[in-house]
Design a protein around this motif. Structure first.
Motif, PDB file in Angstrom:
ATOM      1  N   PRO A   7      58.615   5.397  79.548  1.00  0.00           N
ATOM      2  CA  PRO A   7      58.108   6.725  79.198  1.00  0.00           C
ATOM      3  C   PRO A   7      59.064   7.803  79.691  1.00  0.00           C
ATOM      4  N   VAL A   8      59.265   8.839  78.870  1.00  0.00           N
ATOM      5  CA  VAL A   8      60.102   9.959  79.272  1.00  0.00           C
ATOM      6  C   VAL A   8      59.524  10.580  80.543  1.00  0.00           C
ATOM      7  N   VAL A   9      58.211  10.730  80.590  1.00  0.00           N
ATOM      8  CA  VAL A   9      57.532  11.238  81.779  1.00  0.00           C
ATOM      9  C   VAL A   9      56.373  10.302  82.086  1.00  0.00           C
ATOM     10  N   SER A  10      56.451   9.615  83.199  1.00  0.00           N
ATOM     11  CA  SER A  10      55.432   8.652  83.581  1.00  0.00           C
ATOM     12  C   SER A  10      54.095   9.345  83.839  1.00  0.00           C
ATOM     13  N   GLY A  11      53.015   8.733  83.351  1.00  0.00           N
ATOM     14  CA  GLY A  11      51.672   9.239  83.606  1.00  0.00           C
ATOM     15  C   GLY A  11      51.182  10.289  82.631  1.00  0.00           C
ATOM     16  N   TRP A  12      51.988  10.633  81.622  1.00  0.00           N
ATOM     17  CA  TRP A  12      51.566  11.657  80.664  1.00  0.00           C
ATOM     18  C   TRP A  12      50.916  11.066  79.422  1.00  0.00           C
ATOM     19  N   ARG A  23      47.427   7.511  73.646  1.00  0.00           N
ATOM     20  CA  ARG A  23      46.699   8.741  73.997  1.00  0.00           C
ATOM     21  C   ARG A  23      47.490   9.527  75.027  1.00  0.00           C
ATOM     22  N   LEU A  24      47.454  10.838  74.898  1.00  0.00           N
ATOM     23  CA  LEU A  24      47.970  11.700  75.952  1.00  0.00           C
ATOM     24  C   LEU A  24      46.968  11.679  77.090  1.00  0.00           C
ATOM     25  N   LEU A  25      47.451  11.817  78.322  1.00  0.00           N
ATOM     26  CA  LEU A  25      46.578  11.852  79.493  1.00  0.00           C
ATOM     27  C   LEU A  25      46.629  13.237  80.120  1.00  0.00           C
ATOM     28  N   GLY A  26      45.468  13.771  80.393  1.00  0.00           N
ATOM     29  CA  GLY A  26      45.369  15.051  81.076  1.00  0.00           C
ATOM     30  C   GLY A  26      44.496  14.898  82.300  1.00  0.00           C
ATOM     31  N   THR A  27      44.152  16.005  82.904  1.00  0.00           N
ATOM     32  CA  THR A  27      43.201  15.996  84.013  1.00  0.00           C
ATOM     33  C   THR A  27      42.121  17.024  83.741  1.00  0.00           C
ATOM     34  N   ARG A  28      40.931  16.711  84.240  1.00  0.00           N
ATOM     35  CA  ARG A  28      39.774  17.610  84.106  1.00  0.00           C
ATOM     36  C   ARG A  28      39.261  17.916  85.507  1.00  0.00           C
ATOM     37  N   CYS A  29      39.016  19.179  85.758  1.00  0.00           N
ATOM     38  CA  CYS A  29      38.434  19.591  87.041  1.00  0.00           C
ATOM     39  C   CYS A  29      36.928  19.330  86.988  1.00  0.00           C
ATOM     40  N   PRO A  38      50.402  19.393  80.683  1.00  0.00           N
ATOM     41  CA  PRO A  38      50.485  18.124  81.367  1.00  0.00           C
ATOM     42  C   PRO A  38      49.509  18.043  82.533  1.00  0.00           C
ATOM     43  N   ARG A  39      49.307  16.848  82.987  1.00  0.00           N
ATOM     44  CA  ARG A  39      48.327  16.566  84.037  1.00  0.00           C
ATOM     45  C   ARG A  39      48.581  17.407  85.279  1.00  0.00           C
ATOM     46  N   GLU A  40      47.566  17.582  86.056  1.00  0.00           N
ATOM     47  CA  GLU A  40      47.635  18.318  87.326  1.00  0.00           C
ATOM     48  C   GLU A  40      47.009  17.443  88.392  1.00  0.00           C
ATOM     49  N   ASP A  41      47.731  17.206  89.463  1.00  0.00           N
ATOM     50  CA  ASP A  41      47.213  16.341  90.521  1.00  0.00           C
ATOM     51  C   ASP A  41      47.001  17.070  91.844  1.00  0.00           C
ATOM     52  N   ALA A 119      51.211  22.483  57.682  1.00  0.00           N
ATOM     53  CA  ALA A 119      50.544  23.759  57.422  1.00  0.00           C
ATOM     54  C   ALA A 119      49.633  24.051  58.601  1.00  0.00           C
ATOM     55  N   VAL A 120      49.507  25.320  58.949  1.00  0.00           N
ATOM     56  CA  VAL A 120      48.588  25.701  60.013  1.00  0.00           C
ATOM     57  C   VAL A 120      47.186  25.246  59.625  1.00  0.00           C
ATOM     58  N   GLY A 121      46.491  24.609  60.555  1.00  0.00           N
ATOM     59  CA  GLY A 121      45.144  24.107  60.313  1.00  0.00           C
ATOM     60  C   GLY A 121      45.084  22.664  59.863  1.00  0.00           C
ATOM     61  N   MET A 122      46.239  22.084  59.499  1.00  0.00           N
ATOM     62  CA  MET A 122      46.278  20.694  59.057  1.00  0.00           C
ATOM     63  C   MET A 122      45.907  19.754  60.207  1.00  0.00           C
ATOM     64  N   GLU A 123      45.151  18.701  59.900  1.00  0.00           N
ATOM     65  CA  GLU A 123      44.797  17.730  60.924  1.00  0.00           C
ATOM     66  C   GLU A 123      45.964  16.777  61.162  1.00  0.00           C
ATOM     67  N   VAL A 124      46.298  16.577  62.444  1.00  0.00           N
ATOM     68  CA  VAL A 124      47.362  15.665  62.837  1.00  0.00           C
ATOM     69  C   VAL A 124      46.840  14.746  63.932  1.00  0.00           C
ATOM     70  N   GLU A 125      47.579  13.656  64.144  1.00  0.00           N
ATOM     71  CA  GLU A 125      47.220  12.722  65.205  1.00  0.00           C
ATOM     72  C   GLU A 125      48.427  12.487  66.088  1.00  0.00           C
ATOM     73  N   VAL A 126      48.160  12.174  67.351  1.00  0.00           N
ATOM     74  CA  VAL A 126      49.235  11.876  68.293  1.00  0.00           C
ATOM     75  C   VAL A 126      49.583  10.397  68.171  1.00  0.00           C
ATOM     76  N   VAL A 127      50.883  10.121  68.165  1.00  0.00           N
ATOM     77  CA  VAL A 127      51.374   8.749  68.068  1.00  0.00           C
ATOM     78  C   VAL A 127      52.519   8.564  69.054  1.00  0.00           C
ATOM     79  N   GLY A 128      52.772   7.325  69.404  1.00  0.00           N
ATOM     80  CA  GLY A 128      53.921   7.027  70.241  1.00  0.00           C
ATOM     81  C   GLY A 128      55.190   7.131  69.435  1.00  0.00           C
ATOM     82  N   GLY A 129      56.263   7.534  70.096  1.00  0.00           N
ATOM     83  CA  GLY A 129      57.534   7.672  69.406  1.00  0.00           C
ATOM     84  C   GLY A 129      58.696   7.408  70.338  1.00  0.00           C
ATOM     85  N   VAL A 130      59.868   7.410  69.783  1.00  0.00           N
ATOM     86  CA  VAL A 130      61.094   7.179  70.549  1.00  0.00           C
ATOM     87  C   VAL A 130      61.861   8.484  70.634  1.00  0.00           C
ATOM     88  N   LEU A 131      62.186   8.890  71.857  1.00  0.00           N
ATOM     89  CA  LEU A 131      62.985  10.093  72.065  1.00  0.00           C
ATOM     90  C   LEU A 131      64.471   9.762  72.052  1.00  0.00           C
TER      91      LEU A 131
END
Length: 151
Positions: A7-12, A23-29, A38-41, A119-131
């Motif tokens: 991963p380019v950034v571990s834990g994200w 899935r992207l990982l975040g944090t919730r208070c 990005p996550r906050e620890d 287009a603004v408003g278009m539905e998109v999904e997050v996928v894994g990719g290669v940087l």
């Protein structure tokens, strides 16, 4: 030869494109329910929070709506690392609003997706990719693609 997927950034993010569980990982208070990516620890970033909450890792929504987008047609200056001998290939940046979390996440569009496909408003999904990749390592990241494909 086996190449290591790093991963380019571990834990994200978690999962892989192959297993469909990316899935992207975040944090919730736990005190104010604010979500961060990005996550906050260390502490809650919400200035209105009393700060008594625990920061819990949460997977973020796998889909959202295009909030904005643009294309990168120039090679960024240092400290960005790229081989000046390699031809520069433009890429598309997408800002996606995750409605469930109420946040906007920035990322590259998946290969083959350009500004003409968005287009603004278009539905998109997050996928894994290669940087990027070299002989021993494939650096992985997140990307966005239109739900249902392009065209």
């Amino acid at each position: 030869m086996t190449r290591t997927r790093t991963p380019v950034v571990s834990g994200w993010f978690t999962g892989s494109a192959a297993d469909g569980g990316f899935r992207l990982l975040g944090t919730r208070c736990s005190a104010c329910t604010a979500v961060f990516f990005p996550r906050e620890d260390a502490h809650c970033r919400n200035p209105h929070c009393g700060g008594d909450g625990e920061l819990l890792e949460v997977p973020l929504s796998p889909r959202g709506r295009v909030w904005s987008y643009t294309d990168g047609r120039y090679r960024p200056p240092a400290p960005y690392v790229s081989d000046p001998a390699t031809p520069w290939e433009p890429y598309t940046l997408v800002a996606v609003e995750l409605a469930a979390e109420g946040i906007v996440v920035l990322g590259q569009a998946a290969p083959g997706v350009g500004v003409a496909d968005l287009a603004v408003g278009m539905e998109v999904e997050v996928v894994g990719g290669v940087l990027g990749e070299d002989a021993g390592t494939v650096w992985t990241t997140w990307q966005f693609r239109p739900v249902g494909g392009i065209g």
